[in-house]
Design a protein around this motif. Structure first.
Motif: not given
Length: 399
Positions: A41-60
Protein backbone atom coordinates in the motif's frame (compact mmCIF):
# COMPACT_ATOMS: atom_id res chain seq x y z
CA UNK A 1 7.26 -10.52 20.44
CA UNK A 2 8.96 -8.63 17.61
CA UNK A 3 6.49 -10.06 15.08
CA UNK A 4 3.54 -9.05 17.27
CA UNK A 5 4.89 -5.50 17.58
CA UNK A 6 5.46 -5.30 13.84
CA UNK A 7 1.88 -6.41 13.19
CA UNK A 8 0.55 -3.87 15.69
CA UNK A 9 2.49 -1.07 14.01
CA UNK A 10 1.34 -2.21 10.57
CA UNK A 11 -2.31 -2.30 11.59
CA UNK A 12 -2.03 1.11 13.25
CA UNK A 13 -0.55 2.51 10.03
CA UNK A 14 -3.22 0.88 7.87
CA UNK A 15 -5.94 2.42 10.05
CA UNK A 16 -4.57 5.86 9.20
CA UNK A 17 -3.92 5.07 5.55
CA UNK A 18 -7.38 3.67 4.76
CA UNK A 19 -10.89 4.81 5.52
CA UNK A 20 -13.13 2.41 7.48
CA UNK A 21 -14.50 -0.38 5.27
CA UNK A 22 -12.12 0.35 2.43
CA UNK A 23 -12.89 -2.96 0.76
CA UNK A 24 -9.80 -3.08 -1.42
CA UNK A 25 -7.59 -2.35 1.57
CA UNK A 26 -9.31 -4.98 3.70
CA UNK A 27 -9.00 -7.48 0.86
CA UNK A 28 -5.30 -6.65 0.62
CA UNK A 29 -4.89 -7.40 4.33
CA UNK A 30 -6.83 -10.64 3.95
CA UNK A 31 -4.69 -11.70 1.00
CA UNK A 32 -1.22 -10.72 2.26
CA UNK A 33 -1.49 -10.12 5.98
CA UNK A 34 -1.13 -6.65 7.55
CA UNK A 35 2.65 -6.29 7.30
CA UNK A 36 2.99 -7.07 3.59
CA UNK A 37 -0.28 -5.29 2.86
CA UNK A 38 1.21 -2.09 4.32
CA UNK A 39 4.36 -2.53 2.24
CA UNK A 40 2.33 -2.84 -0.95
CA UNK A 41 0.00 0.00 0.00
CA UNK A 42 2.89 2.37 0.65
CA UNK A 43 4.87 1.33 -2.42
CA UNK A 44 7.71 -0.33 -0.47
CA UNK A 45 7.27 -3.49 -2.53
CA UNK A 46 5.61 -4.13 -5.85
CA UNK A 47 2.20 -5.76 -5.94
CA UNK A 48 3.12 -8.62 -8.27
CA UNK A 49 1.13 -9.82 -11.26
CA UNK A 50 -1.20 -12.16 -9.45
CA UNK A 51 -2.33 -9.79 -6.70
CA UNK A 52 -5.09 -8.07 -8.68
CA UNK A 53 -6.74 -11.41 -9.36
CA UNK A 54 -6.37 -12.44 -5.74
CA UNK A 55 -8.06 -9.24 -4.59
CA UNK A 56 -10.92 -9.84 -6.97
CA UNK A 57 -11.26 -13.37 -5.63
CA UNK A 58 -11.40 -12.10 -2.06
CA UNK A 59 -13.93 -9.47 -3.07
CA UNK A 60 -15.82 -12.06 -5.13
CA UNK A 61 -15.84 -9.91 -8.25
CA UNK A 62 -15.49 -10.86 -11.87
CA UNK A 63 -12.31 -9.76 -13.64
CA UNK A 64 -12.91 -6.59 -15.59
CA UNK A 65 -11.16 -4.97 -18.47
CA UNK A 66 -7.55 -3.85 -18.37
CA UNK A 67 -8.56 -0.30 -17.52
CA UNK A 68 -10.29 -1.49 -14.31
CA UNK A 69 -7.55 -1.83 -11.73
CA UNK A 70 -8.86 -2.11 -8.18
CA UNK A 71 -5.41 -1.97 -6.67
CA UNK A 72 -4.15 0.75 -8.97
CA UNK A 73 -7.04 3.02 -8.06
CA UNK A 74 -6.56 2.26 -4.38
CA UNK A 75 -2.82 3.02 -4.50
CA UNK A 76 -3.59 6.42 -5.99
CA UNK A 77 -6.20 6.98 -3.29
CA UNK A 78 -3.80 6.13 -0.48
CA UNK A 79 -0.73 7.90 -1.86
CA UNK A 80 -1.43 11.37 -0.35
CA UNK A 81 -1.56 9.85 3.15
CA UNK A 82 1.65 7.82 3.00
CA UNK A 83 3.86 10.73 4.04
CA UNK A 84 1.75 11.25 7.20
CA UNK A 85 2.11 7.69 8.48
CA UNK A 86 3.72 7.58 11.92
CA UNK A 87 2.42 4.48 13.74
CA UNK A 88 4.91 4.84 16.58
CA UNK A 89 3.55 8.32 17.25
CA UNK A 90 -0.04 7.06 17.23
CA UNK A 91 0.81 4.19 19.57
CA UNK A 92 2.58 6.63 21.90
CA UNK A 93 -0.43 8.96 21.82
CA UNK A 94 -2.73 6.16 22.91
CA UNK A 95 -0.33 5.18 25.67
CA UNK A 96 -0.25 8.78 26.88
CA UNK A 97 -4.06 8.82 26.92
CA UNK A 98 -4.10 5.65 29.01
CA UNK A 99 -5.46 3.57 26.16
CA UNK A 100 -4.13 1.01 23.75
CA UNK A 101 -4.37 -0.30 20.20
CA UNK A 102 -6.09 -3.68 20.11
CA UNK A 103 -5.62 -6.15 17.24
CA UNK A 104 -7.44 -9.42 16.46
CA UNK A 105 -4.81 -11.59 18.15
CA UNK A 106 -5.25 -9.77 21.50
CA UNK A 107 -7.38 -11.23 24.29
CA UNK A 108 -9.21 -7.89 24.48
CA UNK A 109 -10.39 -8.13 20.85
CA UNK A 110 -14.19 -8.64 20.71
CA UNK A 111 -14.76 -11.97 18.91
CA UNK A 112 -18.19 -10.78 17.76
CA UNK A 113 -16.49 -8.50 15.21
CA UNK A 114 -15.55 -11.59 13.21
CA UNK A 115 -19.20 -11.69 12.11
CA UNK A 116 -18.41 -8.67 9.93
CA UNK A 117 -16.18 -10.99 7.88
CA UNK A 118 -14.19 -8.85 5.43
CA UNK A 119 -15.63 -5.73 7.09
CA UNK A 120 -13.87 -6.48 10.37
CA UNK A 121 -11.69 -3.46 11.28
CA UNK A 122 -7.92 -3.77 11.05
CA UNK A 123 -7.56 -2.61 14.66
CA UNK A 124 -9.42 -0.85 17.47
CA UNK A 125 -8.29 2.14 19.51
CA UNK A 126 -9.57 1.82 23.08
CA UNK A 127 -9.67 3.83 26.27
CA UNK A 128 -11.33 3.12 29.58
CA UNK A 129 -11.70 0.31 32.08
CA UNK A 130 -9.89 -2.19 29.87
CA UNK A 131 -8.81 -4.52 32.67
CA UNK A 132 -12.37 -5.86 32.90
CA UNK A 133 -12.47 -6.51 29.16
CA UNK A 134 -15.17 -6.00 26.57
CA UNK A 135 -18.40 -7.73 27.67
CA UNK A 136 -19.48 -10.82 25.75
CA UNK A 137 -21.94 -10.46 22.89
CA UNK A 138 -24.93 -11.79 24.84
CA UNK A 139 -24.30 -9.20 27.57
CA UNK A 140 -24.41 -6.20 25.22
CA UNK A 141 -27.47 -4.23 24.15
CA UNK A 142 -27.20 -1.26 21.79
CA UNK A 143 -29.64 1.61 22.34
CA UNK A 144 -29.68 4.17 19.52
CA UNK A 145 -31.95 6.91 18.28
CA UNK A 146 -32.47 10.53 17.33
CA UNK A 147 -30.05 13.26 18.26
CA UNK A 148 -33.01 15.65 18.70
CA UNK A 149 -34.83 13.27 21.03
CA UNK A 150 -38.08 14.16 22.75
CA UNK A 151 -38.85 14.04 26.46
CA UNK A 152 -40.74 10.81 25.78
CA UNK A 153 -37.73 9.25 24.05
CA UNK A 154 -35.37 10.32 26.80
CA UNK A 155 -37.66 8.92 29.49
CA UNK A 156 -38.04 5.55 27.77
CA UNK A 157 -34.30 5.39 27.11
CA UNK A 158 -33.43 6.22 30.71
CA UNK A 159 -35.70 3.56 32.17
CA UNK A 160 -34.62 0.98 29.62
CA UNK A 161 -30.88 1.54 30.04
CA UNK A 162 -31.08 1.51 33.83
CA UNK A 163 -33.22 -1.62 33.81
CA UNK A 164 -30.77 -3.41 31.52
CA UNK A 165 -27.78 -2.52 33.70
CA UNK A 166 -29.65 -3.78 36.77
CA UNK A 167 -30.10 -7.06 34.91
CA UNK A 168 -26.38 -7.32 34.21
CA UNK A 169 -26.24 -5.96 30.65
CA UNK A 170 -23.83 -3.45 29.15
CA UNK A 171 -25.40 -0.59 27.16
CA UNK A 172 -23.66 0.36 23.90
CA UNK A 173 -24.30 3.55 21.95
CA UNK A 174 -22.52 6.15 19.85
CA UNK A 175 -21.82 8.96 22.31
CA UNK A 176 -23.93 11.47 20.33
CA UNK A 177 -26.56 13.91 21.57
CA UNK A 178 -30.10 12.76 22.28
CA UNK A 179 -30.89 9.08 22.75
CA UNK A 180 -27.22 8.03 22.72
CA UNK A 181 -26.30 10.41 25.53
CA UNK A 182 -29.33 9.48 27.61
CA UNK A 183 -28.53 5.77 27.27
CA UNK A 184 -24.95 6.31 28.43
CA UNK A 185 -25.95 8.61 31.33
CA UNK A 186 -28.57 6.24 32.64
CA UNK A 187 -26.24 3.25 32.37
CA UNK A 188 -23.57 5.11 34.34
CA UNK A 189 -26.08 6.23 36.96
CA UNK A 190 -27.26 2.65 37.43
CA UNK A 191 -23.74 1.24 37.56
CA UNK A 192 -22.87 1.91 41.20
CA UNK A 193 -23.02 -1.72 42.30
CA UNK A 194 -22.86 -3.45 38.93
CA UNK A 195 -19.94 -5.69 38.05
CA UNK A 196 -17.98 -5.26 34.83
CA UNK A 197 -18.31 -2.62 32.14
CA UNK A 198 -21.84 -1.17 32.01
CA UNK A 199 -21.57 1.15 29.01
CA UNK A 200 -19.43 1.50 25.88
CA UNK A 201 -19.33 4.38 23.38
CA UNK A 202 -18.28 3.63 19.81
CA UNK A 203 -16.84 6.81 18.30
CA UNK A 204 -16.49 8.05 14.71
CA UNK A 205 -13.39 10.13 15.46
CA UNK A 206 -10.01 9.75 17.12
CA UNK A 207 -10.02 9.13 20.85
CA UNK A 208 -7.77 12.13 21.53
CA UNK A 209 -10.87 14.31 21.29
CA UNK A 210 -14.34 14.20 22.79
CA UNK A 211 -17.00 14.67 20.13
CA UNK A 212 -19.50 16.21 20.25
CA UNK A 213 -17.95 18.85 22.49
CA UNK A 214 -21.20 19.28 24.40
CA UNK A 215 -20.87 15.67 25.61
CA UNK A 216 -17.27 16.03 26.78
CA UNK A 217 -18.06 15.52 30.47
CA UNK A 218 -20.18 12.48 29.66
CA UNK A 219 -17.53 10.95 27.40
CA UNK A 220 -14.87 11.55 30.05
CA UNK A 221 -17.05 9.66 32.52
CA UNK A 222 -17.43 6.78 30.07
CA UNK A 223 -13.66 6.73 29.52
CA UNK A 224 -13.16 6.58 33.30
CA UNK A 225 -15.85 4.03 34.17
CA UNK A 226 -16.64 2.23 30.92
CA UNK A 227 -15.01 1.91 27.49
CA UNK A 228 -14.77 4.21 24.49
CA UNK A 229 -13.44 2.79 21.22
CA UNK A 230 -12.95 3.68 17.59
CA UNK A 231 -11.46 2.13 14.46
CA UNK A 232 -9.85 5.40 13.35
CA UNK A 233 -6.57 6.67 14.89
CA UNK A 234 -5.98 9.75 17.05
CA UNK A 235 -6.43 13.01 15.18
CA UNK A 236 -9.16 11.62 12.89
CA UNK A 237 -12.09 13.97 12.39
CA UNK A 238 -15.71 12.74 12.46
CA UNK A 239 -17.08 12.57 8.91
CA UNK A 240 -20.38 11.34 7.53
CA UNK A 241 -18.72 8.20 6.12
CA UNK A 242 -17.06 7.41 9.43
CA UNK A 243 -20.35 7.81 11.28
CA UNK A 244 -22.08 5.41 8.90
CA UNK A 245 -19.29 2.86 9.17
CA UNK A 246 -19.16 3.27 12.95
CA UNK A 247 -22.74 2.03 13.05
CA UNK A 248 -21.75 -1.42 11.82
CA UNK A 249 -19.43 -1.77 14.84
CA UNK A 250 -22.25 -0.91 17.24
CA UNK A 251 -24.45 -3.52 15.57
CA UNK A 252 -21.72 -6.17 15.60
CA UNK A 253 -20.76 -5.64 19.25
CA UNK A 254 -24.35 -5.87 20.52
CA UNK A 255 -26.44 -9.00 20.86
CA UNK A 256 -29.55 -6.83 20.42
CA UNK A 257 -30.02 -3.36 18.90
CA UNK A 258 -32.93 -1.20 20.11
CA UNK A 259 -34.08 1.91 18.23
CA UNK A 260 -35.94 4.24 20.58
CA UNK A 261 -36.66 7.20 18.31
CA UNK A 262 -35.67 7.64 14.68
CA UNK A 263 -36.85 9.86 11.88
CA UNK A 264 -37.75 8.48 8.46
CA UNK A 265 -34.10 8.83 7.37
CA UNK A 266 -31.85 8.27 10.37
CA UNK A 267 -28.42 6.96 11.30
CA UNK A 268 -30.15 4.82 13.91
CA UNK A 269 -31.98 2.99 11.11
CA UNK A 270 -28.62 2.39 9.47
CA UNK A 271 -27.45 0.70 12.68
CA UNK A 272 -30.62 -1.39 12.78
CA UNK A 273 -30.10 -2.51 9.19
CA UNK A 274 -26.52 -3.53 9.97
CA UNK A 275 -27.78 -5.54 12.94
CA UNK A 276 -30.45 -7.26 10.87
CA UNK A 277 -27.86 -8.09 8.22
CA UNK A 278 -25.75 -9.78 10.89
CA UNK A 279 -28.72 -11.82 12.06
CA UNK A 280 -28.94 -9.88 15.33
CA UNK A 281 -32.39 -9.17 16.84
CA UNK A 282 -33.67 -5.62 16.46
CA UNK A 283 -36.17 -3.93 18.77
CA UNK A 284 -38.08 -0.71 18.16
CA UNK A 285 -39.98 1.45 20.63
CA UNK A 286 -43.35 2.71 19.35
CA UNK A 287 -44.11 6.41 19.68
CA UNK A 288 -46.79 8.89 18.81
CA UNK A 289 -48.16 8.64 15.29
CA UNK A 290 -47.94 12.44 15.19
CA UNK A 291 -44.22 12.53 16.02
CA UNK A 292 -41.73 12.70 13.15
CA UNK A 293 -39.15 11.32 15.59
CA UNK A 294 -40.96 7.99 15.63
CA UNK A 295 -41.54 7.68 11.87
CA UNK A 296 -38.44 5.53 11.47
CA UNK A 297 -39.25 3.18 14.35
CA UNK A 298 -42.79 2.72 13.02
CA UNK A 299 -41.30 1.98 9.62
CA UNK A 300 -39.16 -0.81 11.16
CA UNK A 301 -42.20 -2.25 12.91
CA UNK A 302 -44.41 -2.06 9.82
CA UNK A 303 -41.76 -3.70 7.63
CA UNK A 304 -41.31 -6.51 10.13
CA UNK A 305 -37.63 -5.58 10.55
CA UNK A 306 -37.97 -5.09 14.30
CA UNK A 307 -39.87 -6.41 17.30
CA UNK A 308 -41.90 -4.02 19.40
CA UNK A 309 -40.25 -3.42 22.80
CA UNK A 310 -41.36 -1.04 25.54
CA UNK A 311 -39.10 -1.72 28.53
CA UNK A 312 -35.97 -3.49 29.74
CA UNK A 313 -37.83 -6.72 30.45
CA UNK A 314 -38.95 -7.04 26.83
CA UNK A 315 -35.47 -6.19 25.57
CA UNK A 316 -33.99 -8.86 27.84
CA UNK A 317 -36.50 -11.37 26.43
CA UNK A 318 -35.42 -10.40 22.92
CA UNK A 319 -31.78 -10.82 23.91
CA UNK A 320 -32.38 -14.37 25.12
CA UNK A 321 -31.20 -16.09 28.28
CA UNK A 322 -28.60 -14.28 30.31
CA UNK A 323 -28.12 -14.31 34.05
CA UNK A 324 -25.41 -12.30 35.76
CA UNK A 325 -25.63 -14.49 38.88
CA UNK A 326 -24.98 -17.79 37.09
CA UNK A 327 -27.11 -20.31 35.23
CA UNK A 328 -27.80 -22.49 38.28
CA UNK A 329 -29.35 -19.66 40.23
CA UNK A 330 -31.50 -18.71 37.26
CA UNK A 331 -32.85 -22.25 36.94
CA UNK A 332 -33.79 -22.27 40.62
CA UNK A 333 -35.63 -18.96 40.33
CA UNK A 334 -37.49 -20.16 37.25
CA UNK A 335 -38.54 -23.28 39.09
CA UNK A 336 -40.12 -21.08 41.77
CA UNK A 337 -42.26 -19.20 39.24
CA UNK A 338 -44.92 -21.88 39.59
CA UNK A 339 -47.91 -20.58 41.50
CA UNK A 340 -47.10 -16.87 41.11
CA UNK A 341 -49.88 -14.57 40.01
CA UNK A 342 -49.61 -12.11 37.14
CA UNK A 343 -48.76 -9.15 39.40
CA UNK A 344 -46.07 -11.13 41.23
CA UNK A 345 -44.51 -12.23 37.93
CA UNK A 346 -44.46 -8.62 36.72
CA UNK A 347 -42.87 -7.54 39.97
CA UNK A 348 -40.29 -10.34 39.87
CA UNK A 349 -39.30 -9.36 36.34
CA UNK A 350 -38.92 -5.73 37.48
CA UNK A 351 -36.64 -6.59 40.41
CA UNK A 352 -32.96 -5.90 39.62
CA UNK A 353 -30.31 -8.51 40.33
CA UNK A 354 -27.51 -6.35 41.69
CA UNK A 355 -28.59 -2.90 42.85
CA UNK A 356 -31.65 -2.39 45.03
CA UNK A 357 -34.39 0.02 43.96
CA UNK A 358 -37.20 1.88 45.67
CA UNK A 359 -40.88 1.02 45.82
CA UNK A 360 -41.69 3.95 43.51
CA UNK A 361 -39.15 2.75 40.93
CA UNK A 362 -40.52 -0.79 41.04
CA UNK A 363 -44.05 0.54 40.63
CA UNK A 364 -42.97 2.46 37.51
CA UNK A 365 -41.06 -0.45 35.98
CA UNK A 366 -43.68 -3.11 36.76
CA UNK A 367 -46.62 -0.85 35.90
CA UNK A 368 -48.30 -1.55 39.25
CA UNK A 369 -49.64 0.74 41.99
CA UNK A 370 -47.42 1.15 45.02
CA UNK A 371 -49.79 -0.75 47.31
CA UNK A 372 -49.71 -3.76 44.98
CA UNK A 373 -45.91 -3.59 44.90
CA UNK A 374 -45.74 -3.60 48.71
CA UNK A 375 -48.06 -6.59 48.95
CA UNK A 376 -46.26 -8.43 46.17
CA UNK A 377 -42.85 -7.87 47.72
CA UNK A 378 -44.11 -9.46 50.92
CA UNK A 379 -45.21 -12.54 49.01
CA UNK A 380 -41.97 -12.77 47.04
CA UNK A 381 -39.90 -12.30 50.20
CA UNK A 382 -41.73 -15.14 51.88
CA UNK A 383 -40.73 -17.39 49.00
CA UNK A 384 -37.11 -16.19 49.15
CA UNK A 385 -37.41 -14.51 45.75
CA UNK A 386 -36.90 -10.93 46.93
CA UNK A 387 -34.96 -9.23 49.68
CA UNK A 388 -34.44 -5.72 51.04
CA UNK A 389 -31.17 -4.07 52.00
CA UNK A 390 -29.81 -0.57 52.41
CA UNK A 391 -30.14 0.21 48.71
CA UNK A 392 -33.72 -1.00 48.36
CA UNK A 393 -35.36 -4.13 46.97
CA UNK A 394 -33.70 -6.64 44.67
CA UNK A 395 -33.94 -10.29 43.69
CA UNK A 396 -32.76 -12.68 46.36
CA UNK A 397 -29.80 -14.88 45.50
CA UNK A 398 -30.36 -18.49 46.27
CA UNK A 399 -28.01 -20.10 48.82
Amino acid sequence: MAEALEERRARAALARLMEPSDWVGLALVAALGPVDALRVATGSIGPGRELEGELRRVLDRQAGGAQQSLLGDALQRWAPRVKDLAPERDLATMERLGGRVVIPSDDLWPPALADLELGEPVCLWMRGDLDQGVPALNRNVAIVGSRDSTNYGNSVTGDMAAGLVHRGYCVISGGAYGIDAQAHRSALAAADEADGVTTMAVMACGLDRYYPAGNEDLLRSIAARGIILAEVPPGSAPTRWRFLQRNRLIAALAGVTVVVEARWRSGALNTAHHAAGLGRPVGAVPGSVYSANSAGTHRLLRDGSATCVTDATEVAELAGPFDATGATGQQEVLADHDGLGVEDLLLLDALPIRQGVSIDKLAAVAGLPARSVLAGLGRLESRCLARQDGSGWRRARRP
